[in-house]
Write a protein that holds these residues in place. Sequence first.
Motif, PDB file in Angstrom:
ATOM      1  N   ILE A   1       0.839  -1.198   0.000  1.00 17.30           N
ATOM      2  CA  ILE A   1       0.000   0.000   0.000  1.00 17.30           C
ATOM      3  C   ILE A   1       0.873   1.246   0.000  1.00 17.30           C
TER       4      ILE A   1
ATOM      5  N   ALA B 238       2.393   1.831  -3.340  1.00 14.77           N
ATOM      6  CA  ALA B 238       1.405   2.291  -4.312  1.00 14.77           C
ATOM      7  C   ALA B 238       1.094   3.767  -4.088  1.00 14.77           C
ATOM      8  N   VAL B 239       0.941   4.159  -2.817  1.00 13.81           N
ATOM      9  CA  VAL B 239       0.650   5.567  -2.534  1.00 13.81           C
ATOM     10  C   VAL B 239       1.803   6.450  -2.997  1.00 13.81           C
TER      11      VAL B 239
ATOM     12  N   TYR C 276       1.874   8.573  -6.220  1.00 12.25           N
ATOM     13  CA  TYR C 276       1.091   9.804  -6.359  1.00 12.25           C
ATOM     14  C   TYR C 276       1.997  11.011  -6.144  1.00 12.25           C
TER      15      TYR C 276
ATOM     16  N   ILE D 213      -7.417  10.808  -4.353  1.00 13.01           N
ATOM     17  CA  ILE D 213      -7.723   9.379  -4.557  1.00 13.01           C
ATOM     18  C   ILE D 213      -7.124   8.532  -3.425  1.00 13.01           C
ATOM     19  N   PRO D 214      -5.839   8.725  -3.093  1.00 17.16           N
ATOM     20  CA  PRO D 214      -5.327   7.938  -1.956  1.00 17.16           C
ATOM     21  C   PRO D 214      -6.069   8.240  -0.663  1.00 17.16           C
TER      22      PRO D 214
ATOM     23  N   THR E 133      -9.325   6.319  -0.950  1.00 19.77           N
ATOM     24  CA  THR E 133      -9.091   4.881  -0.988  1.00 19.77           C
ATOM     25  C   THR E 133      -8.606   4.363   0.352  1.00 19.77           C
ATOM     26  N   LEU E 134      -7.678   5.089   0.957  1.00 20.83           N
ATOM     27  CA  LEU E 134      -7.134   4.603   2.225  1.00 20.83           C
ATOM     28  C   LEU E 134      -8.179   4.655   3.327  1.00 20.83           C
TER      29      LEU E 134
ATOM     30  N   PHE F 154     -11.310   4.222   2.851  1.00 18.68           N
ATOM     31  CA  PHE F 154     -12.160   3.074   2.530  1.00 18.68           C
ATOM     32  C   PHE F 154     -11.494   1.776   2.976  1.00 18.68           C
ATOM     33  N   LEU F 155     -10.233   1.637   2.603  1.00 24.80           N
ATOM     34  CA  LEU F 155      -9.502   0.412   2.946  1.00 24.80           C
ATOM     35  C   LEU F 155      -9.438   0.224   4.455  1.00 24.80           C
TER      36      LEU F 155
ATOM     37  N   ALA G 105     -13.400  -5.905  -2.036  1.00 25.28           N
ATOM     38  CA  ALA G 105     -13.233  -4.501  -1.651  1.00 25.28           C
ATOM     39  C   ALA G 105     -11.764  -4.185  -1.396  1.00 25.28           C
ATOM     40  N   VAL G 106     -11.069  -5.104  -0.720  1.00 25.07           N
ATOM     41  CA  VAL G 106      -9.647  -4.868  -0.462  1.00 25.07           C
ATOM     42  C   VAL G 106      -8.895  -4.791  -1.789  1.00 25.07           C
TER      43      VAL G 106
ATOM     44  N   ALA H   9      -9.478  -1.510  -3.500  1.00 29.69           N
ATOM     45  CA  ALA H   9      -8.705  -0.412  -2.927  1.00 29.69           C
ATOM     46  C   ALA H   9      -7.287  -0.412  -3.494  1.00 29.69           C
TER      47      ALA H   9
ATOM     48  N   LEU I 123      -7.325   0.826  -7.041  1.00 34.72           N
ATOM     49  CA  LEU I 123      -7.479   2.280  -7.137  1.00 34.72           C
ATOM     50  C   LEU I 123      -6.153   2.982  -6.879  1.00 34.72           C
ATOM     51  N   LEU I 124      -5.397   2.434  -5.918  1.00 28.67           N
ATOM     52  CA  LEU I 124      -4.118   3.070  -5.611  1.00 28.67           C
ATOM     53  C   LEU I 124      -3.134   2.902  -6.758  1.00 28.67           C
ATOM     54  N   LEU I 125      -3.358   1.895  -7.595  1.00 30.43           N
ATOM     55  CA  LEU I 125      -2.411   1.645  -8.678  1.00 30.43           C
ATOM     56  C   LEU I 125      -2.680   2.524  -9.905  1.00 30.43           C
TER      57      LEU I 125
ATOM     58  N   PRO J 290      -2.066   5.642 -10.874  1.00 31.61           N
ATOM     59  CA  PRO J 290      -1.021   6.428 -11.558  1.00 31.61           C
ATOM     60  C   PRO J 290       0.188   5.611 -11.998  1.00 31.61           C
TER      61      PRO J 290
ATOM     62  N   TYR K 150      -8.067   8.025 -15.642  1.00 28.79           N
ATOM     63  CA  TYR K 150      -9.025   7.595 -14.641  1.00 28.79           C
ATOM     64  C   TYR K 150     -10.168   6.825 -15.273  1.00 28.79           C
TER      65      TYR K 150
ATOM     66  N   ILE L  32       6.554  -2.667  -6.190  1.00 25.96           N
ATOM     67  CA  ILE L  32       5.170  -3.138  -6.227  1.00 25.96           C
ATOM     68  C   ILE L  32       5.097  -4.567  -6.736  1.00 25.96           C
TER      69      ILE L  32
END
Lengths: 533, 525
Positions: free
Chosen positions: A53, A56-57, A60, A425-426, A429-430, A432-433, B36-37, B40, B43-45, B47, B122, B427
């Motif tokens: 995570i 991935a963040v 950004y 977005i992070p 998303t975070l 939410f996560l 859902a996990v 998430a 979504l973070l991936l 960019p 997006y 990653i």
Amino acid sequence: MPKKKPVKHSGDDDIAAPVSSQTGSSIDTLWWWLTHKGTTTSFLCISLFALLIRSAVSMYPYSGAGTPPKFGDFEAQRHWMEITTNLPVIDWYRNGTNNDLTYWGLDYPPLTAYQSYIHGVLLKIFNPESVALLSSRGHESYLGKLLMRWTVLSSDALIFFPAALFFVLVYHRNRTRSSKSEVAWHIAMILLNPCLILIDHGHFQYNCISLRLTLGAIAAVLCGSEVLTFGLFSLALSHKQMSAYFAPAFFSHLLGKCLRRRNPILAVVKLGIAVIATFVIVWWPYLHSLDDFLMVLSRLAPFERGIYEDYVANFWCTTSILIKWKKLFTTQSLKSISLAATILASLPSMVQQILSPSNEGFLYGLLNSSMAFYLFSFQVHEKSILMPFLSATLLALKLPDHFIHLTYYALFSMFPLLCRDKLLIPYLTLSFLFTIIYHSPGNQPVQKTKASIFSFKNFPGYVFLLRTHFFISIVLHVLYLTIQPPQKYPFLLEALIMILCFSYFVLFGFYTNYTQWTLSRHFRSSGKEKKHI
Amino acid sequence: MGFVNQRSLMLSVYIGAEMDHREENKDRRLLLWFFAVATAVKLLLIPSYRSTDFEVHRNWLAITHSLPLTRWYFDETSQWTLDYPPFFAYFERFLSVFARVVDPRIVNLQSGIDYGAESVVYFQRISVIVSDLCLLYGVYRLTRKLEPMKRNLICALVIWSPGLLIVDHIHFQYNGFLLGWLLLSISFLQEGRDLLGGFLFAVILCFKHLFAVAAPVYFVYLLRHYCWSGFVTGFRRLVTIGAVVVAVFVAAYGPFIYHGQIQQVISRMFPFGRGLCHAYWAPNFWVFYIILDKGLAFSLRKLGFDIRIPSASFTGGLVGNSSPFAVLPQITPLTTFALVLLAISPCLVKAWKKPHPGLVARWIAYAYTCGFLFGWHVHEKASLHFTIPLAIVAVQSVEDAKHYFLVSIVSCYSLFPLLYEPQEYPIKVLLLLLHSMVMWLGFTAQYAEKKARKKESGEIKSKFKIGYFEKSYLMGLFIVEMVSQFLHPHFLGDKYPFIPLMLISTYCTVGIMYSWIWQLRRILT
């Protein structure tokens, strides 16, 4: 040679079928997977996910990306690497031709400078132009960003994670009743903390280091090793002066403990030596002359920047809507007022700890004192919410309900900041996560706290208040993203967000202070009962 | 008395049903939680690095939106021409409706070329994430009758598949969506609803023709299991399923047949001129073949024979009549086709002899493995076609789990060269490590010893143990990675840039070949 077992193809194989029927509910399979190999293994698994995570963040944008001339925190950190790798130690804090202190001058204690130096050396090997003296100002490149991000990632993995493991092992060793799934849940709460991830890996800072040192110190307290505590905490203080938020709790808890020793003076002296030794080692280059030392100290306390900046959800900033503190008082008197207010606010929890030090009370004390600092001290940043939030994370199993609310509002208080950094977005998303992991199926963290005699929930209107609060915050989220504030009040929405978060923090502060006090009463009464028996 | 008994019986039945219902709800919750996990993370991936496939799909959006159907397969405005079957084109047409609303420039043929604004990124990324709902439904349907432990394991393996994350959500493709259809089809076959299964497979073929490798398995299985029951019923069923399949193909290709463009469509879909191997060297059998050829040419030259250095390259396609091979005979698409069919044939015989619904997933996975190993111009992404169905097989026995553990790590590792930029390096490594960890924890828990389960603490013994051979092979992966990532650039610099790729694909080929032989043996015994 052993003959191979005849292979079966059909779905209902005899190996697994009876086994899984014993487990009863299917839902706990998740936790069974995660925990059946022990705490360390589940910690490893969760930390891999947490690292994923984080990396991935980190793709950004960072704060101040592509915004000359001042850029943001990213540029500040990079600039420090530039300064520390190119100038001698003694000049790091001194204004000079090569070190213009008005351009992101170093304003953290020496340990941060050393850390910048180490990272700067690494950067110099792989991408020398990104830390070249003077010419690298505002340097932005793919490789430069990547290397900087990796320095945070590696300090997080190498420093924060072991400290978290240390804490979890120590904390749950004392709690015999905590089930394995609770431990795993707690680890996830600590490591997937959205505030820390967003600030360190999105916005760009190295909070993980000082927080880790503090966390290590906390774990050392739970371990009962006072010298280690003070060593680590002194290091934390010399990394970021903001670690002082926790100082009252450490001080009062250990003082309380020392007073119960047979030889209080000796214990205090031992601790004093530990503190002084650590400080001397870290500050050694600046201890040769008083001027140097004062120069560094003056850099650390930027009083000229005023009692508050931007829109931070603390007392001074929120009340400044009604009372213009900056106009009414001089900076000098504001300094003493804020100091007095901070001490006053952290006093109750300190007194409690001196009177009856206990591990749980200590964790509450950390929370209360850091919250007091956040709300009342001089020059607080939005990011400083990380300190009270860290201590709340440690108590996540004790106050699960309040913890998720605190997470939400702590994140929300940083929302404008993160929006400016293009981290929407992070952020979403975070949150939410984090929420889904908090509510992960099969794990009911809602545990009766020991202070269940009194609960805010019993207050008429409390739940209603909380819901209204939540509803308003959702509306504010949407408004902030969609509408342009009126010309006359360009920061109207920021101010509203601040008021909302401030009111929650105050409520939370009251609650935790109260809990800490009932805790000791509870302990004492139970102790008496035992004596009677 | 009897009345009371009856009532209590009814009550208990009712309660039982209620319990089942609640259990199922819980399971559904867990499945949604997994999803859902994963969402998430996806979504973070957003960019992250995206390959040219991103632009390919954007161009298809533009083609299908701004051109009439008759020109879809003729347009050459961009070099990324439409080369998927019509259903995928319709799918893109459907997406383009929303794309236009988001940003009209996305669907513009000329000005949209290499458009990289946030809106398009997006939009396209989120379209993949949303289309993964198909995968979710496929997994749900496939696993709903299984016991909880197995079901959860399959869900975790498929929904958190690192390969899917790498290919779909970083590299950019819609494999999750398509594999969802495949899983759905398998789920119908396993339930014995062959007609629906066959129908869905026909639909998949019209989405992406690369799935056709499993067509022989479907054909034989459906013929034997569905149609082989008496003369009259059998004939009726044969006609029904034939009609269904034809209807699907008409729905897809009909408009193009009507306009007389079917030749063009086919030639776009099967670009045999592209060469035997893909640029990234998919880890398949041909890697050995090429290396053998190189080695032979080298040694023969040393021995004094006059061997010409071939002018054509393996990846560039067949240029004229010259062969890219110096010594060994040339490989044509027909050869590969025959070889794939030959490799699948044992499984076909088995399917004919004993058409058991529980084995369909295994056969399909095997067919895709053969296609991957011996096919023409195979992409390394195609390894997903067998790793995902194999996940279903993996929970059936300890041996399968051990095999899956190896093959899924190898296939995920073989995808590494796709993401060559340093930003994604942590990653992809973390994804693989996490996946291995989840597999290891999941399988050890699944195959834990019965007695150990009850104990609260202490060492838990499990039947799932990774053998010595597998362990050393996986350790080898680590060494290969070290060599190709660090030692090679450090010592050789930019010289011989193909060596790391070749090393990786050769090493992974060993693993995939092992998996192929293992699967073959498993099917035959």
